[in-house]
Design an enzyme around this catalytic site. Structure first.
Site, short mmCIF file in Angstrom:
data_model
loop_
_atom_site.label_atom_id
_atom_site.label_comp_id
_atom_site.label_asym_id
_atom_site.label_seq_id
_atom_site.Cartn_x
_atom_site.Cartn_y
_atom_site.Cartn_z
N GLU A 23 14.61 -48.34 37.56
CA GLU A 23 13.67 -47.55 37.29
C GLU A 23 12.53 -48.59 36.69
O GLU A 23 12.94 -49.20 35.74
CB GLU A 23 13.89 -46.65 36.42
N GLY A 76 15.58 -47.79 26.29
CA GLY A 76 16.82 -47.38 25.41
C GLY A 76 18.07 -47.09 26.24
O GLY A 76 19.36 -47.33 25.85
N ALA A 77 17.96 -46.57 27.27
CA ALA A 77 18.95 -46.06 28.36
C ALA A 77 18.31 -45.77 29.60
O ALA A 77 17.19 -45.53 29.73
CB ALA A 77 19.89 -45.08 27.73
N GLU A 124 19.30 -43.12 33.15
CA GLU A 124 20.17 -42.01 33.77
C GLU A 124 20.68 -42.31 35.26
O GLU A 124 21.04 -41.16 35.92
CB GLU A 124 19.23 -41.02 33.66
N GLU A 144 19.94 -38.64 28.44
CA GLU A 144 20.35 -39.34 29.77
C GLU A 144 21.15 -38.25 30.60
O GLU A 144 20.99 -38.30 31.67
CB GLU A 144 21.12 -40.60 29.80
N HIS A 194 19.29 -35.71 32.14
CA HIS A 194 18.57 -36.14 33.48
C HIS A 194 19.12 -35.81 34.60
O HIS A 194 18.56 -35.59 35.87
CB HIS A 194 18.24 -37.61 33.23
N GLU A 236 10.58 -36.61 32.28
CA GLU A 236 10.54 -37.14 31.01
C GLU A 236 10.12 -36.23 29.72
O GLU A 236 10.77 -35.88 28.97
CB GLU A 236 9.93 -38.45 30.73
N1 0A1 Z 1 14.34 -43.28 32.58
C1 0A1 Z 1 14.83 -43.93 31.14
C2 0A1 Z 1 13.85 -44.71 30.80
C3 0A1 Z 1 13.82 -46.12 31.53
C4 0A1 Z 1 12.74 -46.38 32.20
C5 0A1 Z 1 12.77 -47.94 32.63
C6 0A1 Z 1 13.45 -48.49 32.50
O1 0A1 Z 1 13.53 -49.97 32.73
C7 0A1 Z 1 13.35 -51.00 32.08
C8 0A1 Z 1 14.76 -48.20 31.60
C9 0A1 Z 1 14.88 -47.10 30.98
C10 0A1 Z 1 14.93 -42.84 30.18
O2 0A1 Z 1 14.00 -41.89 30.18
O3 0A1 Z 1 15.92 -42.74 29.45
ZN ZN Z 2 14.15 -40.09 30.13
#
Ligand code: 0A1
Ligand code: ZN
Length: 860
Positions: free
Chosen positions: A130, A270-271, A273, A307, A310, A329
């Site tokens: 992502e 942070g993490a 999903e 996560e 999600h 989000e």
């Molecule tokens: N979807 C994840 C956030 C996220 C977005 C981009 C990333 O790449 C660098 C990593 C994580 C969440 O909302 O936790």
């Molecule tokens: Zn998220």
């Protein structure tokens, strides 16, 4: 010459992607088969895409790529030589309506410093896709509305990579006899490429099981380095609690037989999903009393829940395009906030959420990077993983919950999940499901999705009426905005009896709303925006006596907290503006709260804290960091000195003889450490020894770090001893050494800039680990006093670091830029210094589009 220049400029300025330009994909990919021959220095990726023409058109297949060179391209089994590469994308002419395209590329994961795509972290190989990382792994239509079934085969050296994990279920594995082995993973749920993941490495698992509401057993595993296994139980408990909560509160059950989490040390956010294979920044998995604070424990549980949630809000129903990011989000943050509120004190959780919103999102909404939760355009999508998309997005979902009531809201989410399961949806789809389920007209509510800026209410009592005016401030590209639909919770207190006639929900729809007050009942005291039901600012004509009354009597805990904050803010703003202020009303209100034994200590710990220097600055026309610091310190010192017996009593009353992890014990630690801070502020002679004694005797990181922070801000002789001993004790634990960096750069001491410079060249500092970079640069830019040093040294320091970081990790660099962009809020001299650094960044050759977008918008 003129034409040449135009052409050059056009090439140099990155393209703007616009929401209104959305069109459906030309080609769909119902099935993809991937083969990875994994190694850190050279990984080969073979991809087979089954493509289907989408609609009647004659456009070629266009597969996004970023930094990839095709080693071979096959079309329906035959070598294709008529392909081209345009902006990194592979363009292949196709005659029929279906095609099988096979490509082979090689990657160098150990050279991937951006941490997007396939990269090495420690000895692991892992992925982050992502938003647009999959195109750094293989050629593919890398957009969230192309949903595919994935079958993935990995081959790797068995000694280096004994564990091979992918999405879905493991559908085969075996030994190749030559020291190598393989595993195949099949994901039955079609998903967008941003949810693809793999992990290979030496990992040990904390395993458990969860039985779902329909009786299916899910195998759970949290994978970490073997030595870290003892630090994974809190995350596992949170995972199981999240799974049960999503069943109970949203009726959502987990859909596969396995759920894996992997912790990695180098991670941009942070993490993530990824379907059934969540990958985490290790700071949101690893926790034990010795190394993690109570805040860390809360963050671990919150992010694990986020996560996991999600899986439905994001994976089963995904986003049509990245402009819809808040669809997954905002909703998922709302879900994780409610989960955390249910796990402990809901009142304290709400206060924390609002504090984060005010610290991170309000400034965004008031600055050059302001955008609606559904933006209209972007240059680089990773710049839009913002507090607006996440936290304001969550507030907007919360308002829907308030307006519809929990039952209708649940009907709405059921309808949304049923209607859109397995598809890529839009924010509009979500609102329409809410509308259809509840029968409520949400036409005006939709404006929240399109409107940037924090609405401001001005509220006053005029004889027999309450007059409420709302105004949405202008933001870049948006002026003269219409009024929004705002659910406003309020209560009118009778100061004589301390009671009110009931909590009212007023739904504002107009620029001015007038509400009749009950006849014959004197001037009420107004408790407004109770529970912080709407993400707005409110200006009232309440007196300090009104605020003191509410801080002692409001039955809405948020209202009580808010009244105290407002009283403190009014006092501090007066002090900054006039050079002095009467501290007594604040001292009296804090005394009342501190001595009210009926209150939860966790709440008291929050309520008696002064607003941050940054938040005080947000209330002023022109921010004066030195005056703000002086005014806040003076009030802190007055509170510390005048109430020293109470702080002392609180400090002793909440001592524990050993560490327990429970909401009560956490609340006690919180209040005790706030008391320690006030005792130190009073400059009591024994504050240094007291903090050092706590530092040395602590059996947990919350107490040790609080004591270290107190010492780090002062000049007690114990200070350097504590910093050295902390470093020596935790030198092998990167997450704790991050705290050691952050504590020092946050210090208010006069030598802090020199300390930051020194830490920048410390052997443990590296631009290759985002957590370490954030611990130094992110934390320092929050240090209002020293980041805004009048000679501009703080600005220069940040800009130097961002320019060094940009070629290594542009995403992380761009995320750290916004504090420099707030120049409009400062005096002309600081404005010039901040702008000069932004201009310097913008002039750097080879600047990433990430940093280009942030810096150019910040200067505009
Ligand atoms: N979807 C994840 C956030 C996220 C977005 C981009 C990333 O790449 C660098 C990593 C994580 C969440 O909302 O936790
Ligand atoms: Zn998220």
């Amino acid at each position: 010459m003129g034409i040449m220049l135009t052409v050059q400029n056009a090439a140099a300025t990155p393209a703007i992607i616009r929401r209104e330009d959305y069109t459906a994909p030309d080609w769909l990919v119902p099935q993809i088969d991937l083969e990875f021959d994994l190694a850190a220095a050279a990984t080969q990726v073979r991809a087979q895409l089954r493509l289907v023409r989408n609609g009647a058109h004659d456009r070629p297949v266009r597969l996004d790529g970023d930094g990839l060179t095709p080693l071979s391209v096959l079309r329906d089994g035959a070598v294709a030589s008529d392909w081209t590469l345009v902006d990194g994308a592979l363009i292949i002419p196709v005659m029929g309506d279906v095609a099988l395209i096979e490509t082979v590329v090689t990657l160098a994961p150990d050279q991937n410093t951006q941490l997007m795509g396939l990269y090495a972290s420690g000895g692991l190989l892992c992925t982050q896709c992502e938003a647009e990382g999959f195109r750094r792994i293989t050629f593919f239509p890398d957009r969230p509305d192309v949903l595919s079934r994935y079958r993935v085969r990995m081959t790797a050296d068995k000694a280096h990579y004994p564990v091979l994990l992918g999405n879905g279920d493991c559908t085969g594995s075996g030994d190749l006899g030559d020291g190598r082995h393989w595993a195949e993973w099949t994901d039955p749920f079609p998903k967008p490429s941003y949810l693809f993941a793999l992990v290979a490495g030496q990992l040990a698992a904390n395993r458990d099981q969860f039985v779902t509401m329909s009786g299916k057993t899910v195998d759970l595993a949290i994978w970490v380095a073997e030595a870290d296994l003892p630090k994974t139980q809190h995350a596992m408990d949170a995972l199981k609690a999240s799974m049960a909560w999503d069943e109970r509160v949203y009726g959502r059950e987990y859909d596969l037989g396995q759920f894996n989490i992997v912790a990695v040390a180098d991670f941009n956010f942070g993490a993530m999903e990824n379907k059934s294979l969540n990958i985490f920044n290790s700071r949101y998995i690893l926790a034990d009393p010795e190394t993690a604070t109570d805040l860390d424990y809360d963050a671990v549980a919150g992010v694990v829940a986020h996560e996991y949630f999600h899986n439905w809000s994001g994976n089963r129903v995904t986003c049509r395009d990245w402009f819809q990011l808040s669809l997954k989000e905002g909703f998922t943050v709302f879900r994780d906030q409610c989960f955390s509120a249910d796990q402990g004190s809901a009142a304290v959780k709400r206060i924390e959420d609002v504090r984060i919103l005010r610290a991170a999102q309000f400034p965004e909404d008031a600055g050059p990077l302001a955008h609606p939760i559904r933006p209209d355009s972007y240059i680089e999508i990773s710049n839009f993983y913002t507090a607006t998309i996440y936290n304001k997005g969550a507030e907007i979902i919360r308002m829907l919950n308030t307006l519809l009531g929990p039952e209708m809201f649940r009907k709405g989410t059921d309808l949304y999940f049923d209607r859109h399961d397995g598809t890529a949806a839009t924010c509009e789809d979500f609102v329409r499901a809410m509308e259809d389920a509840s029968g409520q007209d949400l036409a005006q509510f939709r404006l929240w999705y399109a409107t940037a800026g924090t609405p401001r209410l001005t509220v006053r009592i005029a004889d027999d009426r309450l007059i409420i005016d709302q105004r949405v401030p202008d933001t870049p590209g948006q002026t003269g905005k219409p009024p929004l639909m705002i659910p406003l919770r309020l209560a009118l207190f009778d100061p004589a009896t301390g009671t009110h006639g009931g909590d009212r929900l007023e739904v504002l729809t107009k620029a001015r709303t007038e509400i009749a007050l009950p006849a014959g009942s004197g001037r009420p005291v107004l408790s407004i925006n109770r529970g912080f039901a709407a993400p707005i600012t409110v200006e009232t004509d309440r007196t300090s006596a009104d605020l003191a009354f509410l801080s002692a009597h409001d039955d809405d805990p948020f209202g009580r907290y808010e009244a105290m904050q407002q009283l403190m803010l009014d006092t501090l703003v007066t002090a900054v503006q006039t050079g002095s202020a009467d501290h007594d009303p604040v001292i009296a209100a804090v005394r009342t709260t501190l001595t009210n034994t009926a209150l939860d200590p966790a709440f008291v710990g929050e309520a008696v804290l002064l607003p941050s220097e940054a938040f005080i600055g947000d209330q002023l026309e022109v921010v004066d960091p030195d005056a703000i610091h002086a005014a806040r310190e003076a009030l802190r010192c007055a509170l510390g000195t005048t109430l020293s017996d109470h702080w002392d009593a609180a400090y002793r009353r909440h001592a524990a003889d050993h560490f327990v992890y429970s909401p009560e014990a956490k609340g006690a630690r919180r209040l005790r450490n706030v008391a320690l801070g006030y005792l130190a502020a009073a400059r009591a002679d024994d504050a240094g020894p007291l903090a050092f004694a706590q530092f040395s005797a602590a059996d947990n990181m919350t107490d040790r770090l609080a004591a270290l922070g107190t010492l780090a801000n002062g000049d007690a002789p114990e200070r350097s001893l504590a910093l050295h001993s902390f470093y020596d004790r935790f030198r092998d634990n990167a997450l704790v050494i991050d705290k050691w960096f952050a504590t020092q750069v946050m210090s208010t001491r006069a030598d802090t800039l020199a300390v930051v410079e020194a830490l920048r060249t410390h052997p443990d500092f590296t631009l290759h680990n985002p957590n370490r970079v954030r611990a130094l640069a992110g934390a320092f830019s929050m240090n209002q006093l020293h980041f805004h040093a009048a000679d501009g040294a703080g600005y220069r320091l940040l800009a130097d670091l961002l320019l060094a970081l940009d070629p290594i990790n542009p995403q992380t660099a761009a995320k750290l830029l916004p504090p420099l962009g707030r120049w409009r809020r400062f005096d002309p001299a600081r404005q010039a210094l901040m702008r000069a650094q932004l201009e310097r960044i913008l002039a750097a050759p080879g600047l990433s589009k990430d940093l280009f977008e942030q810096a150019s918008k910040s200067l505009a």
